[in-house]
Motif scaffolding. Structure first.
Motif, PDB file in Angstrom:
ATOM      1  N   GLY A  93      10.590   2.387  13.500  1.00 25.31           N
ATOM      2  CA  GLY A  93      10.592   3.814  13.791  1.00 25.31           C
ATOM      3  C   GLY A  93      11.958   4.417  13.550  1.00 25.31           C
ATOM      4  N   PHE A  94      12.032   5.732  13.702  1.00 22.93           N
ATOM      5  CA  PHE A  94      13.293   6.433  13.538  1.00 22.93           C
ATOM      6  C   PHE A  94      14.173   6.198  14.767  1.00 22.93           C
ATOM      7  N   ALA A  95      15.479   6.372  14.574  1.00 21.66           N
ATOM      8  CA  ALA A  95      16.457   6.010  15.604  1.00 21.66           C
ATOM      9  C   ALA A  95      16.173   6.674  16.949  1.00 21.66           C
ATOM     10  N   ARG A  96      15.904   7.982  16.928  1.00 23.61           N
ATOM     11  CA  ARG A  96      15.714   8.664  18.210  1.00 23.61           C
ATOM     12  C   ARG A  96      14.488   8.143  18.941  1.00 23.61           C
ATOM     13  N   ALA A  97      13.429   7.861  18.201  1.00 22.80           N
ATOM     14  CA  ALA A  97      12.206   7.365  18.834  1.00 22.80           C
ATOM     15  C   ALA A  97      12.439   6.021  19.514  1.00 22.80           C
ATOM     16  N   THR A  98      13.264   5.184  18.916  1.00 24.85           N
ATOM     17  CA  THR A  98      13.477   3.858  19.501  1.00 24.85           C
ATOM     18  C   THR A  98      14.208   3.923  20.841  1.00 24.85           C
ATOM     19  N   SER A 147      13.381   7.014   6.733  1.00 24.39           N
ATOM     20  CA  SER A 147      12.452   7.903   6.032  1.00 24.39           C
ATOM     21  C   SER A 147      11.039   7.341   6.097  1.00 24.39           C
ATOM     22  N   LEU A 148      10.071   8.198   5.798  1.00 26.50           N
ATOM     23  CA  LEU A 148       8.676   7.750   5.731  1.00 26.50           C
ATOM     24  C   LEU A 148       8.497   6.716   4.634  1.00 26.50           C
ATOM     25  N   LYS A 149       9.244   6.863   3.552  1.00 30.06           N
ATOM     26  CA  LYS A 149       9.162   5.894   2.455  1.00 30.06           C
ATOM     27  C   LYS A 149       9.630   4.519   2.914  1.00 30.06           C
ATOM     28  N   VAL A 172       5.263  -4.710   2.317  1.00 32.15           N
ATOM     29  CA  VAL A 172       5.738  -6.071   2.020  1.00 32.15           C
ATOM     30  C   VAL A 172       5.626  -6.997   3.228  1.00 32.15           C
ATOM     31  N   SER A 173       5.061  -6.505   4.319  1.00 30.33           N
ATOM     32  CA  SER A 173       4.991  -7.319   5.543  1.00 30.33           C
ATOM     33  C   SER A 173       3.564  -7.417   6.062  1.00 30.33           C
ATOM     34  N   LYS A 174       2.626  -7.608   5.161  1.00 31.08           N
ATOM     35  CA  LYS A 174       1.215  -7.613   5.566  1.00 31.08           C
ATOM     36  C   LYS A 174       0.836  -8.843   6.385  1.00 31.08           C
ATOM     37  N   ASP A 175       1.740  -9.809   6.473  1.00 33.76           N
ATOM     38  CA  ASP A 175       1.479 -10.994   7.293  1.00 33.76           C
ATOM     39  C   ASP A 175       1.887 -10.783   8.748  1.00 33.76           C
ATOM     40  N   LYS A 176       2.453  -9.611   9.052  1.00 34.58           N
ATOM     41  CA  LYS A 176       2.940  -9.331  10.397  1.00 34.58           C
ATOM     42  C   LYS A 176       2.083  -8.285  11.102  1.00 34.58           C
ATOM     43  N   ASN A 177       2.108  -8.335  12.426  1.00 29.96           N
ATOM     44  CA  ASN A 177       1.560  -7.245  13.232  1.00 29.96           C
ATOM     45  C   ASN A 177       2.708  -6.281  13.511  1.00 29.96           C
ATOM     46  N   ILE A 178       2.521  -5.028  13.088  1.00 26.33           N
ATOM     47  CA  ILE A 178       3.606  -4.046  13.132  1.00 26.33           C
ATOM     48  C   ILE A 178       3.162  -2.809  13.901  1.00 26.33           C
ATOM     49  N   ALA A 179       4.047  -2.309  14.760  1.00 24.66           N
ATOM     50  CA  ALA A 179       3.804  -1.024  15.433  1.00 24.66           C
ATOM     51  C   ALA A 179       4.766   0.007  14.859  1.00 24.66           C
ATOM     52  N   ILE A 180       4.213   1.048  14.272  1.00 23.10           N
ATOM     53  CA  ILE A 180       5.013   2.190  13.828  1.00 23.10           C
ATOM     54  C   ILE A 180       5.013   3.187  14.980  1.00 23.10           C
ATOM     55  N   TYR A 237       0.190  10.616   6.136  1.00 20.95           N
ATOM     56  CA  TYR A 237       1.044   9.995   5.120  1.00 20.95           C
ATOM     57  C   TYR A 237       0.721   8.506   4.982  1.00 20.95           C
ATOM     58  N   ILE A 238       0.607   7.810   6.095  1.00 24.61           N
ATOM     59  CA  ILE A 238       0.317   6.379   6.051  1.00 24.61           C
ATOM     60  C   ILE A 238      -1.066   6.134   5.453  1.00 24.61           C
ATOM     61  N   LYS A 239      -2.066   6.869   5.897  1.00 23.23           N
ATOM     62  CA  LYS A 239      -3.425   6.678   5.385  1.00 23.23           C
ATOM     63  C   LYS A 239      -3.517   6.940   3.888  1.00 23.23           C
ATOM     64  N   SER A 240      -2.741   7.908   3.400  1.00 23.27           N
ATOM     65  CA  SER A 240      -2.793   8.284   1.991  1.00 23.27           C
ATOM     66  C   SER A 240      -2.063   7.305   1.084  1.00 23.27           C
ATOM     67  N   ASN A 241      -1.149   6.528   1.664  1.00 23.95           N
ATOM     68  CA  ASN A 241      -0.291   5.695   0.818  1.00 23.95           C
ATOM     69  C   ASN A 241      -0.366   4.194   1.106  1.00 23.95           C
TER      70      ASN A 241
END
Length: 202
Positions: free
Chosen positions: A31-36, A51-53, A61-69, A83-87
């Motif tokens: 996540g972004f710095a402030r959110a963390t 950035s979102l990118k 590149v991390s499809k082997d991990k469980n990730i929380a955005i 953005y995530i759903k579209s890309n």
């Protein structure tokens, strides 16, 4: 699995239990710095992005991990979900959060089911036309369209209204200000605020 987790308006007190549970079970939180700063007590590894990118690149590149955005407010309300759903073509799950709109309207003790909900944060909308056509409208603001800039637009178009501005919502330095268009346009607020406009119908 990728989770998009809403963490509410800012204070850890407003993060729902399911969001905490999800963040605690994944391999990494991004996540972004402030959110963390809102999740400092959660021990899961954290990666700060700019950035979102960067987010998209990381989860691709991390499809082997469980990730929380992590996402401020609610991920499906002017959030990063589209953005995530579209890309991203992997599986995602979304955990809701309390939006800044919900938080402010509860602070003001005002029902908002009939309000127009808009965003001037990196967007362009027919602001004046919308305000004229709605008794109540609620807006996210940004650097180019700060609360005072929006009130300057209202003033220039001779629109009378009661204005409420909420900044740093749920944080210790929270400020909620009520005033007329004329009063608010001459004050200085944080660019990322929430503005409630109650139009005065002659």
């Amino acid at each position: 699995m990728v989770y998009i987790v809403g963490i509410g308006p800012g204070s850890p007190k407003y993060i729902i239990p399911l969001a905490v549970e999800t963040m605690e079970k994944v391999d990494v939180i991004i996540g972004f710095a402030r959110a963390t700063t809102s999740i400092s007590k959660i021990g899961t590894k954290k990666t700060i992005v700019r950035s979102l990118k960067d987010i998209l690149n990381y989860i691709t590149v991390s499809k082997d991990k469980n990730i929380a955005i992590i996402a401020s407010g609610d991920p499906c309300f002017y959030g990063i979900t589209n953005y995530i759903k579209s890309n991203y073509n992997g599986t995602i799950e979304i955990v809701p959060g309390i939006s800044s709109f919900q938080y402010l309207m509860c602070k003001l003790k005002k029902p908002w089911q009939n309000a127009y909900l808009g965003s001037m944060h990196g967007r362009k909308e027919k602001f004046i036309e919308i305000v004229r056509n709605h008794e109540v409208s609620v807006w996210l603001t940004d650097k180019s369209n700060s609360p005072q800039v929006l009130c300057e637009k209202l003033f220039d178009n001779n629109i009378k209204a009661t204005i409420y501005v909420g900044e740093e919502l749920s944080y210790v330095d929270e400020r909620i200000v009520k005033g007329t268009v004329e009063e608010i346009k001459d004050k200085v607020f944080e660019n990322l605020s929430v503005v409630v406009i109650e139009s005065i119908i002659d």
